[in-house]
Design an enzyme around this catalytic site. Structure first.
Site, short mmCIF file in Angstrom:
data_model
loop_
_atom_site.label_atom_id
_atom_site.label_comp_id
_atom_site.label_asym_id
_atom_site.label_seq_id
_atom_site.Cartn_x
_atom_site.Cartn_y
_atom_site.Cartn_z
N SER A 11 0.81 -1.21 0.00
CA SER A 11 0.00 0.00 0.00
C SER A 11 0.85 1.27 0.00
O SER A 11 0.40 2.32 -0.46
CB SER A 11 -0.94 0.01 1.21
OG SER A 11 -0.21 -0.11 2.42
N HIS A 61 1.80 4.88 6.46
CA HIS A 61 1.77 5.39 5.09
C HIS A 61 2.24 6.84 5.04
O HIS A 61 1.78 7.67 5.83
CB HIS A 61 0.35 5.29 4.51
CG HIS A 61 -0.18 3.89 4.52
ND1 HIS A 61 -0.96 3.41 5.54
CD2 HIS A 61 -0.03 2.88 3.63
CE1 HIS A 61 -1.28 2.15 5.28
NE2 HIS A 61 -0.73 1.81 4.14
N ASP A 79 -0.58 8.05 9.75
CA ASP A 79 -1.13 6.86 10.41
C ASP A 79 -0.03 5.93 10.92
O ASP A 79 -0.30 4.79 11.27
CB ASP A 79 -2.08 6.11 9.49
CG ASP A 79 -1.39 5.56 8.23
OD1 ASP A 79 -0.17 5.77 8.07
OD2 ASP A 79 -2.07 4.92 7.42
#
Length: 464
Positions: free
Chosen positions: A278, A443, A440
């Site tokens: 991600s 990321h 977070d």
């Protein structure tokens, strides 16, 4: 061509016995179909062939039926399927492991074996229209170099042939029998015969490893929890090396992104390919993701250059290995490949156990090896895993540091790979990961991606 072995009394008796068992167990939710690797689960001969406990844990407790016959090839399975062995059944899943005898004592080549497996799958689809099929790749052996080549060709074919079949899941667990890049023959009982034979049949530990490697996929197909807690599965082998598709439910369609990546690769003709999870997925680029957290730094780094983003949220090394095997790099000729993978391997969920730093490093090494094999002209940049957690003492910091240390030792002096560990560039002096860079704690923000972009520009990846 369907062929029986009724001239062998034990084979005829077993067929008759199974017909009676099938008639008495119409609600059996699970079938295991194959040759001696499946038939062996009925043995309880310690120490090397004590398979019954593994059967009871993973299959017997589920009410499974064992349709394995030692020595069978695809033609014999076809005959058995046509003569009642699945009649009246409606299982949720059928596990199929067949073909090693075709390339072995039956002396048939890869093409005939592929056609035979296709015929068995087609027969199962016809006979069991509501059943999902877990098709296992041929297990490795050291019978002969010719058989090893044929088995590898069969597995490559099956991986491609059933990639998009909604009823068939292909799983190649051969990596569990590899150690330091070679077949670990100690996990096969044939090697302890007198005189020793070539490794073909997993021993007690090897058979347990097989069941544990299959279990996460099988449990998902059955729609039930694993028979052993996920954290306890696969401790005798490295799951990070077993190619598997989507594992974690996330905010996007994993398979749709895979198809989108294949389509984008054909139209982009990328100069740069980004491979990862991600963190890569959420940066920017094509195919467009569910969000783009760093579009300005992406444009600053790449400008108008064609760049393919093969980042997939929640991916582990095993997912990347599956995607590479299923064609995401095929036909490409980029100048650069950037690999940033491994952080999710260090976290466990109900779908995959947490890997050790050594396991993650081995998984990353295999990803790099696959990239090098498929894109030999590309310059490869391997990123160290980015720091996670807000503070220096957070749980993932030490595993990440150890993984990066192992990767640096492996690739730090490799002339074909540029290894870059830029974690310190994100951290404050006390080890804090600033919220402005990682909102977070996992990321990057636009500012965080700018630091990554700057590091890539330093190695020569720049806008024209």
């Amino acid at each position: 061509m369907p062929t029986d072995r009724l001239d062998q009394p034990w084979w005829a008796a077993r067929h008759a016995q199974l017909l009676a068992q099938v008639q008495a167990s119409p609600r059996a939710p699970l079938l295991l179909i194959g040759d001696s690797m499946t038939h062996n689960y009925e043995k309880a001969q310690a120490p090397d062939e004590d398979f019954l406990p593994t059967w009871e844990t993973f299959y017997g407790a589920r009410g499974a039926i064992n349709l394995g016959f030692s020595g069978d090839g695809t033609q014999h399975v076809l005959w058995r399927l046509e003569h009642g062995e699945v009649d009246g059944l409606q299982p949720k899943v059928a596990v199929l492991l067949i073909g090693t005898n075709n390339t072995g004592w039956l002396q048939q080549g890869a093409l005939d074996t592929q056609l035979g497996i296709d015929a068995v799958v087609a027969k199962l689809e016809q006979k069991l229209p509501d059943t999902r099929i877990l098709l296992l790749g041929l297990l490795p052996s050291d019978i002969s170099a010719e058989k090893t080549r044929a088995d590898a060709a069969v597995n490559r074919y099956l991986a491609e042939r059933y990639a998009d079949n909604p009823r068939v899941t292909f799983l190649d667990i051969g990596a569990i029998f590899q150690r330091d890049g070679k077949l670990d023959t100690t996990r096969f009982y044939d090697t302890r015969f007198s005189p020793p034979a070539g490794a073909l049949h997993p021993d007690t530990i090897g058979q347990r490893m097989m069941a544990e490697a299959i279990e996460p996929t099988l449990a998902r197909m059955l729609g039930e929890p694993t028979r052993v807690p996920m954290a306890q599965l696969g401790t005798a082998f490295n799951p990070a090396l077993i190619p598997v598709p989507w594992l974690e439910q996330d905010s996007y369609d994993w398979f749709a992104r895979h198809r989108g990546a294949l389509a984008a690769a054909r139209t982009l003709h990328p100069e740069v390919v980004m491979i990862g999870d991600s963190i890569t997925h959420f940066w920017s680029g094509e195919p467009r993701g569910v969000r783009a957290s760093g579009p300005e730094s992406w444009r600053w780094l790449y400008g108008e250059r064609p760049v393919l983003n093969l980042g997939f949220g929640w991916d582990r090394t095993q997912n990347v290995l599956w995607r590479i095997r299923q064609g995401e790099l095929d036909g490409l000729d980029p100048r650069w490949v950037v690999v940033n993978i491994g952080t999710n391997n260090l976290t466990g969920t109900e779908h995959a156990r947490a890997s050790t730093p050594a396991e993650v490093a081995a998984g990353v090494e295999e990803v790099v090896a696959q990239v090098r094999t498929r894109l030999p002209r590309a310059k490869v940049v391997l990123m160290g895993i980015f720091p996670r957690g807000r503070h220096a003492g957070d749980a993932l910091r030490k595993p990440i540091e150890e993984t990066n240390r192992l990767l640096a030792a492996r690739f730090g002096k490799d002339p074909n790979i540029r290894f870059m560990d830029i974690g310190s560039r994100f951290l404050q002096k006390d080890g804090t990961l600033p919220e402005a860079l990682f909102p977070d704690t996992t990321h990057p923000s636009e500012a965080g991606y700018r630091i990554w972009a700057q590091s890539l520009r330093e190695v020569g990846i720049t806008a024209p």
